[in-house]
Design an enzyme around this catalytic site. Structure first.
Site, mmCIF file in Angstrom:
data_model
loop_
_atom_site.group_PDB
_atom_site.id
_atom_site.type_symbol
_atom_site.label_atom_id
_atom_site.label_comp_id
_atom_site.label_asym_id
_atom_site.label_seq_id
_atom_site.Cartn_x
_atom_site.Cartn_y
_atom_site.Cartn_z
ATOM 1 N N ALA A 136 0.868 -1.191 0.000
ATOM 2 C CA ALA A 136 0.000 0.000 0.000
ATOM 3 C C ALA A 136 0.901 1.236 0.000
ATOM 4 O O ALA A 136 2.124 1.119 0.104
ATOM 5 C CB ALA A 136 -0.893 -0.018 1.230
ATOM 6 N N ASN A 183 0.919 3.898 2.173
ATOM 7 C CA ASN A 183 1.111 4.726 3.371
ATOM 8 C C ASN A 183 2.455 4.519 4.067
ATOM 9 O O ASN A 183 2.961 5.445 4.678
ATOM 10 C CB ASN A 183 -0.060 4.515 4.353
ATOM 11 C CG ASN A 183 -0.273 3.074 4.710
ATOM 12 O OD1 ASN A 183 0.288 2.173 4.078
ATOM 13 N ND2 ASN A 183 -1.078 2.837 5.713
ATOM 14 N N LYS A 206 6.178 -5.501 -5.295
ATOM 15 C CA LYS A 206 5.556 -4.466 -6.135
ATOM 16 C C LYS A 206 5.023 -3.378 -5.205
ATOM 17 O O LYS A 206 4.029 -3.571 -4.510
ATOM 18 C CB LYS A 206 4.392 -5.028 -6.966
ATOM 19 C CG LYS A 206 3.936 -3.987 -7.991
ATOM 20 C CD LYS A 206 2.542 -4.220 -8.506
ATOM 21 C CE LYS A 206 1.462 -3.663 -7.623
ATOM 22 N NZ LYS A 206 1.459 -2.194 -7.452
ATOM 23 N N GLU A 224 -2.900 -8.290 4.777
ATOM 24 C CA GLU A 224 -2.936 -7.190 5.747
ATOM 25 C C GLU A 224 -3.849 -6.119 5.177
ATOM 26 O O GLU A 224 -3.445 -5.345 4.312
ATOM 27 C CB GLU A 224 -1.523 -6.620 5.958
ATOM 28 C CG GLU A 224 -0.584 -7.552 6.679
ATOM 29 C CD GLU A 224 -0.925 -7.719 8.145
ATOM 30 O OE1 GLU A 224 -1.778 -6.973 8.675
ATOM 31 O OE2 GLU A 224 -0.346 -8.619 8.766
ATOM 32 N N CYS A 240 -3.789 1.912 8.651
ATOM 33 C CA CYS A 240 -4.816 0.854 8.599
ATOM 34 C C CYS A 240 -5.438 0.566 9.955
ATOM 35 O O CYS A 240 -6.620 0.271 10.053
ATOM 36 C CB CYS A 240 -4.190 -0.409 8.045
ATOM 37 S SG CYS A 240 -2.663 -0.832 8.903
ATOM 38 N N GLU A 292 2.115 -10.427 10.499
ATOM 39 C CA GLU A 292 3.445 -9.928 10.195
ATOM 40 C C GLU A 292 4.175 -9.713 11.511
ATOM 41 O O GLU A 292 3.566 -9.673 12.584
ATOM 42 C CB GLU A 292 3.367 -8.630 9.385
ATOM 43 C CG GLU A 292 2.744 -8.883 8.014
ATOM 44 C CD GLU A 292 3.037 -7.818 6.975
ATOM 45 O OE1 GLU A 292 2.708 -6.646 7.232
ATOM 46 O OE2 GLU A 292 3.569 -8.168 5.903
HETATM 47 P P1 NAD Z 1 -5.168 -0.857 -2.634
HETATM 48 O O1 NAD Z 1 -5.879 -2.088 -2.214
HETATM 49 O O2 NAD Z 1 -5.802 0.050 -3.584
HETATM 50 O O3 NAD Z 1 -3.760 -1.263 -3.282
HETATM 51 C C1 NAD Z 1 -2.819 -2.050 -2.603
HETATM 52 C C2 NAD Z 1 -1.855 -2.660 -3.590
HETATM 53 O O4 NAD Z 1 -2.513 -3.667 -4.353
HETATM 54 C C3 NAD Z 1 -1.285 -1.673 -4.618
HETATM 55 O O5 NAD Z 1 0.084 -1.957 -4.796
HETATM 56 C C4 NAD Z 1 -2.080 -1.988 -5.875
HETATM 57 O O6 NAD Z 1 -1.398 -1.680 -7.061
HETATM 58 C C5 NAD Z 1 -2.263 -3.483 -5.728
HETATM 59 N N1 NAD Z 1 -3.394 -4.053 -6.466
HETATM 60 C C6 NAD Z 1 -4.575 -3.468 -6.764
HETATM 61 N N2 NAD Z 1 -5.371 -4.337 -7.413
HETATM 62 C C7 NAD Z 1 -4.685 -5.492 -7.521
HETATM 63 C C8 NAD Z 1 -4.977 -6.774 -8.093
HETATM 64 N N3 NAD Z 1 -6.152 -7.042 -8.681
HETATM 65 N N4 NAD Z 1 -4.040 -7.748 -8.006
HETATM 66 C C9 NAD Z 1 -2.867 -7.518 -7.394
HETATM 67 N N5 NAD Z 1 -2.520 -6.319 -6.851
HETATM 68 C C10 NAD Z 1 -3.431 -5.324 -6.913
HETATM 69 O O7 NAD Z 1 -4.764 -0.144 -1.268
HETATM 70 P P2 NAD Z 1 -4.128 1.310 -1.085
HETATM 71 O O8 NAD Z 1 -5.166 2.305 -1.438
HETATM 72 O O9 NAD Z 1 -2.800 1.347 -1.745
HETATM 73 O O10 NAD Z 1 -3.867 1.329 0.492
HETATM 74 C C11 NAD Z 1 -4.833 1.661 1.416
HETATM 75 C C12 NAD Z 1 -5.438 0.423 2.027
HETATM 76 O O11 NAD Z 1 -4.423 -0.414 2.571
HETATM 77 C C13 NAD Z 1 -6.346 0.739 3.184
HETATM 78 O O12 NAD Z 1 -7.515 -0.037 3.100
HETATM 79 C C14 NAD Z 1 -5.542 0.361 4.401
HETATM 80 O O13 NAD Z 1 -6.294 0.043 5.530
HETATM 81 C C15 NAD Z 1 -4.751 -0.805 3.895
HETATM 82 N N6 NAD Z 1 -3.542 -1.012 4.705
HETATM 83 C C16 NAD Z 1 -3.461 -2.100 5.528
HETATM 84 C C17 NAD Z 1 -2.343 -2.289 6.332
HETATM 85 C C18 NAD Z 1 -2.234 -3.474 7.257
HETATM 86 O O14 NAD Z 1 -1.140 -3.801 7.669
HETATM 87 N N7 NAD Z 1 -3.314 -4.143 7.624
HETATM 88 C C19 NAD Z 1 -1.306 -1.374 6.285
HETATM 89 C C20 NAD Z 1 -1.409 -0.278 5.420
HETATM 90 C C21 NAD Z 1 -2.531 -0.107 4.634
#
Ligand code: NAD
Length: 485
Positions: A152, A154, A177, A251, A285, A459
């Site tokens: 993600a 952040n 990635k 996650e 998150c 993790e």
């Molecule tokens: P996102 O789900 O839009 O993207 C995350 C990643 O997945 C990006 O690298 C994106 O390119 C990739 N991706 C998107 N579609 C995909 C697919 N079909 N196949 C494979 N990869 C794909 O999330 P975001 O907007 O980048 O981040 C915010 C989200 O992440 C929030 O919901 C937040 O809560 C969560 N987050 C969770 C944690 C945790 O540890 N639990 C930590 C940080 C952020």
């Protein structure tokens, strides 16, 4: 004109920077000003192929090294990261817009902690001996093979290291990635691992949008996928990985409750609520975005919270006095402002912020609503911005039921000076991590991950070893084989 943070190429594969300008463009924007600081390209199928082939080739030899030898590389990488903390923190600030006041303490340092911790553990990853009379069984903890990490936006350095460190410690190779929003920091992690002695191909970085993530997840040579992202993406990636019977760590997002009882220390509760809603401009998150405040402390809490929120210094994240930076992008700012409008129209009472801060960057003032009810959109959906919702409650049973009334379960917090209540309530909360009289601490020694829709796997900590290795059982027969045939 050279761009401020331009890397020598978009991808890092087999120990070197690699470019393929046929890939879709990725613009890296400094969210505080809108300035383009780097231009990269998304991976083409040829780049994905190179990365998988490199990881596959590097993994076997790496797995044959002793754990201590593997750990030495990770610990060296941790030392290099710490030495370069200032430069890495500045890059993280350009990549994400998070203020230096945070990045100097929470990003490369957290990545280095993970490399050091798993570097230290690597030599102790063992199986067990199971006596069976004369016969015996022994187990070996073996690597999974090629792991894919998807990040993600952040915490780009931290996420890369939290995934790479346990993966490499266990003898796997990784292709990472980063989010297309923050492509820069993971490249530095790859450079540092090479400098620390990791073999070429062991940790590769490919840039790209969701389609590149999808290509990696579905490749039959990939054995494990670890995603940090939204719950929506998590469901897609989990399903794609399941089709290939791959291991997963998910996650995902949260809508975590923070419960403040009447007997809580007021200043600590306010600090927890501010940290759990405004750190990283609310783009965390595990944030405690549903703040349940017991009736007796409500007025004092709201008064103190708004007093302290008014003092938050918002602005240039490169100024070390700045406490809060912009949102990652204009699009994310607009999304969050949509939630703010919903909060207003559904009847919540705005007690601070709620407005865009005018300028070139994507700034939102720290925002809080009181009198929020559980059916309102702002109390149900993950906002991922600096927007806190305060909900009233009267009894312990009532608040536990309302706190658990969500499909997500990443974290939860309890503020009280009643020691029995603190443990009783955390015991009943459906969350992967609970905090008592604090919020959002995430040391590498402690497992981190969600229950319910917030994900699977953990993790950090020794628990992560189980998610990057598997057991092989060996039965040893000492006597003759008894056969009816
Ligand atoms: P996102 O789900 O839009 O993207 C995350 C990643 O997945 C990006 O690298 C994106 O390119 C990739 N991706 C998107 N579609 C995909 C697919 N079909 N196949 C494979 N990869 C794909 O999330 P975001 O907007 O980048 O981040 C915010 C989200 O992440 C929030 O919901 C937040 O809560 C969560 N987050 C969770 C944690 C945790 O540890 N639990 C930590 C940080 C952020």
């Amino acid at each position: 004109m050279t761009l401020k943070c331009q890397p020598s190429a978009s991808h890092f594969i087999n120990g070197a920077y690699v470019e393929d300008t046929q890939g879709a463009p990725i613009e890296c924007v400094f969210p505080a000003t809108g300035e383009i600081v780097a231009r990269l390209h998304s991976a083409t199928p040829a780049i994905v192929e190179q990365a998988i082939a490199a990881a596959k080739a590097a993994q076997k030899d790496w797995a044959r090294r002793s754990g201590t030898e593997r750990g030495r590389v990770l610990r060296k990488a941790a030392d290099i990261m710490r030495e370069r903390n200032r430069a890495l923190s500045e890059l993280e600030t350009y990549d994400t817009g998070k203020p230096l006041q945070e990045t100097l303490y929470a990003d490369a340092t957290s990545g280095a902690d993970a490399l050091e911790y798993f570097g230290g553990l690597a030599g102790s990853i063992t199986g067990e001996h199971i006596p069976l009379g004369e016969d015996w069984v022994y187990t070996k903890r073996i690597p999974l093979g090629v792991c894919v990490g998807i990040g993600a936006w952040n915490y780009p350095t931290q996420i890369a290291c939290w995934k790479a460190a346990p993966a490499l410690a266990c003898g796997n190779a990784m292709i990472f990635k980063p989010s297309e929003m923050t492509p820069l920091c993971a490249l530095k992690v790859a450079e540092i691992l090479i400098e620390a002695g990791a073999p070429a191909g062991l940790f590769n970085v490919v840039q790209g949008y969701g389609d590149v993530g999808g290509a990696l997840v579905t490749d039959p040579r990939v054995d494990k996928v670890s995603l940090t992202g939204s719950a929506t993406t998590g469901k897609k990636v989990y399903a794609a990985a399941a089709a290939g019977m791959k291991h997963v760590t998910m996650e995902l997002g949260g809508k975590s409750p923070m419960i403040i009882f009447d007997d809580a220390d007021l200043e600590d509760a306010v600090s927890g609520a501010m940290l759990g809603n405004f750190y990283s401009t609310g783009q965390v998150c595990s944030n405690g975005t549903r703040v349940f405040v017991q009736k007796g402390i409500k007025d004092a809490f709201l008064k103190r919270f708004t007093e302290r929120a008014a003092l938050i210094k918002l602005g240039d994240p490169l100024d070390e006095d700045t406490q809060m930076g912009p949102m990652i992008s204009g699009a994310q700012r607009d999304l969050v402002m949509g939630f703010v409008e919903k909060g207003k129209s559904e009847g919540a009472r705005l007690i601070c912020g709620g407005n865009i801060v005018e300028g070139d960057g994507s700034f939102i003032a720290p925002t809080a609503f009181a009198d929020v009810t559980g059916d309102m959109t702002i109390a149900r959906e993950e906002i991922f911005g600096p927007v806190m919702s305060v909900l009233d409650f009267e009894t312990e049973d009532e608040v536990v039921a309302r706190a658990n009334d969500t499909d997500l379960g990443l974290a939860a917090g309890v503020f009280t000076n009643d020691i029995k209540r603190a443990h009783r309530v955390t015991d009943r909360l459906e969350a992967g991590t609970c905090f008592i009289n604090t919020y959002n601490d995430a040391p590498v020694e402690a497992p981190f991950g969600g229950v319910k829709g917030s994900g699977v796997g953990r993790e950090n900590s020794k628990a992560a070893i189980e998610h990057y290795s598997q057991l092989k059982t060996v039965y040893v027969k000492m006597g003759p084989v008894e056969s009816p045939y």
